[in-house]
Design a protein around this motif. Structure first.
Motif, mmCIF file in Angstrom:
data_model
loop_
_atom_site.group_PDB
_atom_site.id
_atom_site.type_symbol
_atom_site.label_atom_id
_atom_site.label_comp_id
_atom_site.label_asym_id
_atom_site.label_seq_id
_atom_site.Cartn_x
_atom_site.Cartn_y
_atom_site.Cartn_z
ATOM 1 N N ALA A 181 0.847 -1.199 0.000
ATOM 2 C CA ALA A 181 0.000 0.000 0.000
ATOM 3 C C ALA A 181 0.886 1.255 0.000
ATOM 4 C CB ALA A 181 -0.905 0.000 1.230
ATOM 5 N N LEU A 182 0.609 2.161 -0.906
ATOM 6 C CA LEU A 182 1.345 3.420 -0.993
ATOM 7 C C LEU A 182 0.432 4.586 -0.643
ATOM 8 C CD1 LEU A 182 3.300 2.835 -4.333
ATOM 9 C CD2 LEU A 182 4.186 2.632 -2.003
ATOM 10 N N ALA A 183 1.032 5.633 -0.122
ATOM 11 C CA ALA A 183 0.261 6.814 0.257
ATOM 12 C C ALA A 183 -0.144 7.612 -0.975
ATOM 13 C CB ALA A 183 1.079 7.681 1.202
ATOM 14 N N GLN A 184 -1.037 8.565 -0.782
ATOM 15 C CA GLN A 184 -1.482 9.427 -1.868
ATOM 16 C C GLN A 184 -0.335 10.339 -2.315
ATOM 17 O OE1 GLN A 184 -4.794 11.839 -0.777
ATOM 18 N NE2 GLN A 184 -5.125 12.653 -2.820
ATOM 19 N N VAL A 185 -0.256 10.562 -3.610
ATOM 20 C CA VAL A 185 0.805 11.424 -4.148
ATOM 21 C C VAL A 185 0.665 12.835 -3.585
ATOM 22 C CG1 VAL A 185 1.774 12.451 -6.235
ATOM 23 C CG2 VAL A 185 0.964 10.081 -6.268
ATOM 24 N N GLY A 186 1.789 13.385 -3.116
ATOM 25 C CA GLY A 186 1.779 14.750 -2.609
ATOM 26 C C GLY A 186 1.227 14.888 -1.207
#
Length: 334
Positions: free
Chosen positions: A28-33
């Protein structure tokens, strides 16, 4: 400081069903920016092509690997297709319906209406509502399952745990039935432990039309020794029993309609085999009748252990009285 990222590994096969496959890993990756610098939205992989990996390395299962989280979703899709007939095109409505059903269950909402259990094709001695069942043997009744004294039991408190409705095996039973079977098993283990006994629980899904869990108390023998007794006897009979984690649901071991034998112990792993060819109907009793366990070779066949109806009634009433402090169904009557 970088946040440590953890992969979730998912098995792409069912335990003991066919060859192991490679796992699928999720990250799982965080939201860009996003403003939190610790939450990473970019990750670089170092990937080894599958074509350059040997089979052992490719199919290695990480100790943290879990079952596929979409099993129930796939099952829901299959059920929808059974109800509407085969579809040879992608139907988003069917997928949406399956998603809604899964979300409703996760949110604790009311369960979807279930189909009634299948009806037996002939007389069944274990359907509680049937004419054939011998109700004088019944010890306790839950919402979906019941406990009864075994007819022709190996020992006085040899009991059966059975579904009230007609299900052929644990692989056919719905979650609520399996959950209550588990409650009875837990209560019986506590009961026999209070008497300084262990118990062996086994299911033979072979030449039987109604799910039966045989629960047999034995002397306080370590589970490892009992487990090995089953494995050794199976080997002598040409039956390969494998140790499986105790928490493994039957549906992860065999598909519906596949005959199998499963034995459970107070602790540690269980033993399991898919039945191919001939298999002794008394297999579980044969193991427990051995000198190192019960030493009762004359009580292998249940027909040689028959008692009169009066004796059975008296034994069932005695078991009901003794088991009552451990009986979870007693809460319903308060």
């Amino acid at each position: 400081m970088l946040t440590v990222l953890c992969f979730i590994s998912c098995r792409n096969h069912k335990i003991l069903q066919g060859k192991p496959h490679h796992v699928t890993r999720f990250l799982a990756l965080a939201q860009v920016g996003n403003p939190d610098k610790k939450k990473r939205y970019l990750y670089a992989f170092s990937v080894t092509p599958m074509s350059s990996m040997d089979e052992k390395e490719l199919t290695q299962q990480p100790p943290t690997a879990t079952n596929c989280p979409y099993t129930e979703l796939v099952k829901s899709l299959s059920e929808s297709q059974e109800e509407t007939g085969p579809n040879f095109f992608f139907d988003q409505r069917t997928l949406d319906s399956a998603h809604r059903k899964q979300k409703r269950q996760q949110d604790g909402g009311p369960p979807a209406k279930r189909r009634p259990p299948p009806q037996p094709r002939g007389p069944c001695w274990f359907c509680l509502g049937g004419k054939e069942v011998e109700k004088h043997l019944v010890v306790s009744i839950g919402d979906h399952t019941y406990l009864a004294l075994s007819k022709g039991g190996m020992v006085p408190e040899h009991v059966l745990v059975l579904p009230i409705g007609h299900y052929a095996a644990s692989t056919d039973a719905p979650p609520e039935v399996l959950e209550e079977l588990g409650k009875f098993k837990s209560a019986l283990r506590k009961y026999f432990n209070s008497k300084d006994q262990s118990c062996v629980i086994f299911e033979r899904n072979y030449k039987s039309q109604h799910l039966q869990l045989q629960v047999i108390p034995v002397p306080k023998i370590p589970s490892d020794a009992l487990r090995q007794a089953f494995i050794d006897y199976g080997r002598s009979m040409g039956v390969g029993l494998e140790t499986v984690p105790r928490e493994t649901p039957p549906s992860e071991l065999a598909y519906t309609g596949v005959p199998y034998f499963l034995a459970e112990f107070d602790d540690g792993g269980n033993v399991f085999t898919r039945i191919k060819g001939r298999f002794s109907l008394q297999f579980g009793r044969e193991v427990l009748a051995a000198p190192l366990v019960l030493n009762l070779p004359n009580r292998i066949n249940w027909k040689s252990c028959m008692a009169t109806k009066d004796e059975e009634t008296k034994a069932a009433l005695e078991m009901r009285k003794n088991f009552e402090p451990f009986d979870f169904t007693a809460d319903k009557d308060d």
